[in-house]
Design a protein around this motif. Structure first.
Motif, PDB file in Angstrom:
ATOM      1  N   TRP A   1      -1.805  -0.489  54.843  1.00 29.84           N
ATOM      2  CA  TRP A   1      -3.251  -0.632  55.006  1.00 29.84           C
ATOM      3  C   TRP A   1      -3.936  -0.567  53.641  1.00 29.84           C
ATOM      4  CZ3 TRP A   1      -5.141  -1.959  59.594  1.00 29.84           C
ATOM      5  CH2 TRP A   1      -4.508  -1.551  60.767  1.00 29.84           C
ATOM      6  N   VAL A   2      -4.958  -1.387  53.440  1.00 38.35           N
ATOM      7  CA  VAL A   2      -5.851  -1.246  52.292  1.00 38.35           C
ATOM      8  C   VAL A   2      -7.281  -1.107  52.803  1.00 38.35           C
ATOM      9  CG1 VAL A   2      -4.321  -2.463  50.689  1.00 38.35           C
ATOM     10  CG2 VAL A   2      -6.051  -3.760  51.954  1.00 38.35           C
ATOM     11  N   GLN A   3      -8.212  -0.841  51.904  1.00 40.85           N
ATOM     12  CA  GLN A   3      -9.593  -0.576  52.309  1.00 40.85           C
ATOM     13  C   GLN A   3     -10.292  -1.752  52.975  1.00 40.85           C
ATOM     14  OE1 GLN A   3     -12.482   0.938  49.557  1.00 40.85           O
ATOM     15  NE2 GLN A   3     -11.040   2.339  48.600  1.00 40.85           N
TER      16      GLN A   3
ATOM     17  N   TYR B   1     -11.024  -7.019  61.604  1.00 44.45           N
ATOM     18  CA  TYR B   1      -9.692  -6.647  61.147  1.00 44.45           C
ATOM     19  C   TYR B   1      -9.753  -6.043  59.743  1.00 44.45           C
ATOM     20  CZ  TYR B   1      -8.282  -9.959  64.808  1.00 44.45           C
ATOM     21  OH  TYR B   1      -8.127 -10.631  66.001  1.00 44.45           O
ATOM     22  N   ARG B   2      -8.797  -5.172  59.425  1.00 48.17           N
ATOM     23  CA  ARG B   2      -8.591  -4.698  58.071  1.00 48.17           C
ATOM     24  C   ARG B   2      -7.402  -5.437  57.456  1.00 48.17           C
ATOM     25  NH1 ARG B   2     -12.748  -1.358  55.925  1.00 48.17           N
ATOM     26  NH2 ARG B   2     -13.572  -0.118  57.640  1.00 48.17           N
ATOM     27  N   VAL B   3      -7.411  -5.562  56.140  1.00 49.59           N
ATOM     28  CA  VAL B   3      -6.314  -6.234  55.444  1.00 49.59           C
ATOM     29  C   VAL B   3      -5.093  -5.311  55.396  1.00 49.59           C
ATOM     30  CG1 VAL B   3      -5.551  -7.254  53.265  1.00 49.59           C
ATOM     31  CG2 VAL B   3      -7.908  -7.600  54.047  1.00 49.59           C
ATOM     32  N   ILE B   4      -3.933  -5.903  55.577  1.00 48.37           N
ATOM     33  CA  ILE B   4      -2.640  -5.222  55.465  1.00 48.37           C
ATOM     34  C   ILE B   4      -1.817  -6.001  54.449  1.00 48.37           C
ATOM     35  CG2 ILE B   4      -0.563  -4.514  56.705  1.00 48.37           C
ATOM     36  CD1 ILE B   4      -2.290  -4.671  59.286  1.00 48.37           C
ATOM     37  N   LYS B   5      -1.124  -5.302  53.575  1.00 47.59           N
ATOM     38  CA  LYS B   5      -0.384  -5.968  52.502  1.00 47.59           C
ATOM     39  C   LYS B   5       1.087  -5.557  52.476  1.00 47.59           C
ATOM     40  CE  LYS B   5      -1.995  -8.161  49.593  1.00 47.59           C
ATOM     41  NZ  LYS B   5      -2.204  -9.609  49.454  1.00 47.59           N
ATOM     42  N   GLY B   6       1.909  -6.426  51.908  1.00 49.10           N
ATOM     43  CA  GLY B   6       3.244  -6.062  51.489  1.00 49.10           C
ATOM     44  C   GLY B   6       4.401  -6.403  52.391  1.00 49.10           C
ATOM     45  N   GLY B   7       4.148  -6.696  53.662  1.00 52.51           N
ATOM     46  CA  GLY B   7       5.259  -6.963  54.551  1.00 52.51           C
ATOM     47  C   GLY B   7       6.010  -5.697  54.936  1.00 52.51           C
TER      48      GLY B   7
ATOM     49  N   GLY C   1      -4.976  -6.510  60.631  1.00 55.88           N
ATOM     50  CA  GLY C   1      -4.757  -5.707  61.821  1.00 55.88           C
ATOM     51  C   GLY C   1      -6.035  -5.019  62.258  1.00 55.88           C
ATOM     52  N   LYS C   2      -6.183  -4.818  63.556  1.00 56.75           N
ATOM     53  CA  LYS C   2      -7.335  -4.065  64.042  1.00 56.75           C
ATOM     54  C   LYS C   2      -7.164  -2.600  63.638  1.00 56.75           C
ATOM     55  CE  LYS C   2      -8.691  -7.158  67.731  1.00 56.75           C
ATOM     56  NZ  LYS C   2      -9.108  -7.306  69.150  1.00 56.75           N
TER      57      LYS C   2
ATOM     58  N   LYS D   1      -1.556   1.007  65.877  1.00 59.25           N
ATOM     59  CA  LYS D   1      -0.551   1.955  65.404  1.00 59.25           C
ATOM     60  C   LYS D   1       0.844   1.338  65.491  1.00 59.25           C
ATOM     61  CE  LYS D   1      -2.868   6.317  66.654  1.00 59.25           C
ATOM     62  NZ  LYS D   1      -2.610   7.226  65.538  1.00 59.25           N
ATOM     63  N   GLY D   2       1.005   0.114  65.063  1.00 59.43           N
ATOM     64  CA  GLY D   2       2.288  -0.570  65.150  1.00 59.43           C
ATOM     65  C   GLY D   2       3.396   0.175  64.440  1.00 59.43           C
TER      66      GLY D   2
END
Length: 212
Positions: free
Chosen positions: A145-147, A172-178, A195-196, A200-201
């Protein structure tokens, strides 16, 4: 800190642009189960999803099954914060602006991705794949997760930005890195996931940053 964001021709990754960042600190490792356990004990925060899964709950594995709110709560407790997307990318790319944390060529031996195993590696695994600034697992292991709120065309509206914060709102919030389950072609640093915030994936984790 000034760096150029060199992007592929994907719909939400362009256009290429310069970004100026104030200096910041960012964690060398993804937040571990051990660290998160200390937070839970100190604050009575609920356990993540899958906390009892023996394949992912070892002390030195990254915490997973956490949503955006869990991640921000931990960072606040630790007197830190989540990194912005720009800060995360700067850390992963290094001064040369690499495509992957270790360079410009894909190397499947330098990170936990591509389903080489069906669970997370320790946060200090794959030292050969760390970024030029020494950050581990910025390609694979757990999504981070990022800001920033996710915006499809945000980069076009923030060219040559200083400390870009992302859109002011969103779904949605940005998710990085795989993650360990991400295909090798999706662990490019420029790749953007979303991701929303309540999600909690099982492959969702984070690392913290802080201002200097």
């Amino acid at each position: 800190l000034r760096y150029a964001v060199s992007r592929e021709a994907f719909h939400d990754e362009g256009p290429a642009h310069n970004v100026i960042l104030d200096a910041f600190h960012i964690d060398k490792y993804e937040t571990s189960n051990k660290k998160y356990s200390e937070f839970m004990k100190a604050t009575d925060h609920p356990a993540p999803a899958y906390w009892d899964d023996s394949k992912r709950n070892k002390p030195n594995q990254p915490v997973s099954g956490v949503n955006y709110h869990d991640a921000t709560a931990y960072c606040s407790w630790a007197n830190k914060r989540l990194p912005t997307e720009a800060e995360w990318e700067k850390t992963a790319r290094g001064p040369e602006g690499y495509k992957y944390p270790w360079g410009n060529e894909l190397d499947n031996d330098k990170g936990n991705f591509g389903r080489k195993q069906e669970f997370t590696a320790d946060v200090d695994a794959y030292p050969q794949g760390k970024s030029p600034y020494g950050a581990y697992s910025m390609a694979g292991n757990v999504f981070e997760w990022v800001q920033d709120w996710y915006g499809l065309r945000y980069f076009a509206a923030s060219l040559n930005a200083t400390n870009p914060p992302g859109p002011v709102s969103g779904e949605y919030r940005v998710i990085k890195g795989g993650s360990y389950g991400t295909a090798d072609y999706e662990v490019r640093i420029a790749q953007r996931f979303k991701g929303k915030p309540h999600n909690k994936g099982p492959r969702l984790g984070f690392r913290c940053a802080r201002d200097i």
